[in-house]
Design an enzyme around this catalytic site. Structure first.
Site, mmCIF file in Angstrom:
data_model
loop_
_atom_site.group_PDB
_atom_site.id
_atom_site.type_symbol
_atom_site.label_atom_id
_atom_site.label_comp_id
_atom_site.label_asym_id
_atom_site.label_seq_id
_atom_site.Cartn_x
_atom_site.Cartn_y
_atom_site.Cartn_z
ATOM 1 N N LYS A 1 0.837 -1.197 0.000
ATOM 2 C CA LYS A 1 0.000 0.000 0.000
ATOM 3 C C LYS A 1 0.878 1.255 0.000
ATOM 4 C CE LYS A 1 -3.808 1.928 2.826
ATOM 5 N NZ LYS A 1 -4.616 1.651 4.040
ATOM 6 N N SER B 1 -9.309 1.834 3.427
ATOM 7 C CA SER B 1 -8.470 2.634 2.543
ATOM 8 C C SER B 1 -7.508 1.800 1.695
ATOM 9 C CB SER B 1 -7.659 3.658 3.353
ATOM 10 O OG SER B 1 -6.796 3.029 4.278
ATOM 11 N N SER C 1 -9.799 -0.699 7.344
ATOM 12 C CA SER C 1 -9.112 -0.499 6.065
ATOM 13 C C SER C 1 -8.429 -1.733 5.499
ATOM 14 C CB SER C 1 -8.098 0.642 6.182
ATOM 15 O OG SER C 1 -8.765 1.869 6.321
#
Length: 531
Positions: free
Chosen positions: A117, A197, A221
């Protein structure tokens, strides 16, 4: 500007960020295979075997994923999940192949490509949290967890898009959108949202753009994007996986964790991710709580004789989700578990203090990160000013209300912060999840992970209707989501939650459930859901 023009502008902005290249397959069609080795749905175990036998090299495997990213992510369905590729990926693969040829194999992850990420420091790439303001933030040192992955022989393939600032900039944000990366799509139905996210990691791993991926979570997330993308996602106990080198939101709740297509892949990957980092404020507590091998808990009879609680307070927001939980309960019972209903008297009472904590900790943690990395924007206040000055490109579809609320907060010595921190952890932990586990003599609690993926809407933002992961996030305790079925072709997940450092047991429960149900289906990249 009229509302009609606002709607049209937002739609144009969304489509521009996802516009496919010309002369590419029509979105919604299943992408064709390339000329290299087939990596669609390739498990970590099978990749290991092929590398060990010589059927595959790390270079060939890495190239196959790079080709698939070009074919699917940047063309074809245009998933838009990978924000940056590691320019040294093939060179790193060659070095690992040379090591293997010389008889040096670092372990079961030697030569396995992974996606990170884009809020995790990795040398050779930007770390931006999806923000154009940090597009030039190029760390000179790997995050603690990235150093562990490299030491284990993994190849950092690239970085994945995310909800900008991990969904902590605006109250009406659109998950999976960032000013640097544009809008990520859901791999199952392209006009649906990938959640966030860790949106890019969720979509990319669902689409087999790497063997496995790393997400991060403060509250949902990892669990949410894993659930809506048909993945297994594990949110570890806070501190079990180091947070050093990760752009922060909350020192109380932040963690990184694995996102994969099977419980087995996630368990094997956890062996590299979990590690004691004394520099992490919560890291020392992990000492003595990390097993020799998480994969040793992959047993099909793990649920036999166990007592599992059902948190029905998290249900009732979607009838198909409720039906999925009822089928899951039946599967648990068939696997030998006793299932009982549980109730948390404190349910939801942690929400207000949690948000207060996040505002305080975000400002404090982000300022420290920016200063330590020599950022051109060395504080949250400076970022707010940059966003305002560059609103046309930084804030075209939503603002920065949360940034402004956080900037107004004082230091972590404020009495209001200390009270909120203590209240939230007690209400979710000691008097919440842990009280239910201990009071009812439970081995784990289950809840629906998330609703089916909603339509991506840049005008109104996200359409959350319900989820069951929040209590473990605020308590700092582990949770794992596993596919449990689908709704109109959209994946549904069930989350198992347990005591601190109960990851081995949760992995066992999730594995037994997965083997009993075989609920996961590969994505078909549908353009939309037909009536």
């Amino acid at each position: 500007m009229t509302m009609r023009r606002l709607l049209l502008l937002a739609c144009v902005l969304l489509l521009a960020s996802c516009k496919p290249e010309t002369n590419t397959p029509v979105p919604g069609t299943t992408p064709s295979a390339g000329s290299g080795p087939e990596v669609a749905e390739l498990s970590l175990v099978d990749a290991q075997k092929k590398l060990a036998s010589g059927e595959l090299t790390a270079r060939a495997l890495t190239q196959a994923y790079l080709d698939r990213i070009a074919r699917i992510d940047k063309a074809g369905p245009t998933l838009n999940s990978v924000i940056e590729l590691n320019p040294d990926a093939l060179r790193d693969a060659d070095a690992l192949d040379a090591e293997r040829k010389a008889g040096k194999v670092r372990g079961p992850l030697h030569g396995i490509p992974v996606l990170l990420k884009d809020n995790i420091d990795a040398v050779g790439m930007a770390n931006s949290a999806g923000s154009l303001a940090l597009a030039g933030n190029r760390p000179t040192q790997d995050a603690f967890l990235v150093a562990r992955l490299r030491a284990a022989g993994m190849i950092i393939l690239g970085k994945t898009n995310l909800s900008e600032w991990a969904n902590f900039r605006s109250t009406r944000s659109t998950s999976g959108w960032s000013s640097r990366g544009g809008q990520t799509r859901n791999a199952y139905v392209l006009d649906r949202n990938p959640c966030g996210s860790s949106a890019g990691t969720g979509t990319a791993i669902a689409a087999s753009l790497a063997t496995i991926g790393v997400g991060t979570e403060t509250d949902g997330s990892i669990i949410c994007p894993s659930s809506v993308n048909g993945l297994v996602g594990l949110k570890p106990t806070v501190g079990l996986v180091s947070r050093n080198g990760i752009i922060p939101i909350s020192i109380s709740q932040d963690t990184a964790g694995p996102m994969g297509r099977s419980v087995t892949d996630v368990a094997i990957f956890m062996n590299a991710l979990a590690g004691v980092d004394e520099a992490d404020p919560a890291g020392h507590a992990a000492a003595g709580n990390i097993p020799d091998d998480y994969a040793a808990y992959l047993k099909a009879d793990s649920l036999k004789g166990k007592r599992i609680g059902v948190l029905r307070q998290t249900m009732g927001f979607n009838p198909e989700v409720d039906a999925g939980i009822e089928k899951s309960i039946a599967a648990l019972k068939a696997a030998g578990a006793e299932v009982v209903d549980v109730e948390l008297p404190t349910y939801g009472k942690w929400d207000a203090p949690e948000f207060e904590i996040l505002l305080y900790e975000f400002k404090d943690g982000l300022n420290s990160y920016l200063k330590s990395h020599g950022s051109a924007h060395a504080s949250l206040e400076a970022l707010i000013a940059w966003n305002t000055a560059n609103a046309d490109k930084a804030m075209p579809i939503f603002g920065q209300e949360i940034f402004e609320k956080a900037q107004a907060k004082g230091p972590l010595t404020d009495a209001a912060y200390i009270k909120a921190r203590d209240d939230a952890r007690r209400l979710a932990g000691k008097d919440g999840l842990l009280a239910a586990l201990d009071g009812d003599n439970l081995d784990a609690v289950i809840a629906p992970s998330m609703s089916p993926a909603w339509l991506t809407d840049p005008v109104n933002g996200d359409h959350f209707t319900g989820a069951g992961y929040g209590v473990a996030a605020v308590a700092g305790t582990p949770s794992i989501t596993v596919p449990m079925g689908e709704s109109h072709g959209l994946p549904l997940g069930v989350t198992f939650m347990g005591r601190p450092y109960s990851e081995p047991e949760l992995i066992g429960f999730a594995y037994a459930f997965e083997q009993a149900t075989k609920a996961r289906k590969a994505p078909e990249y549908k353009a939309t859901i037909s009536p």
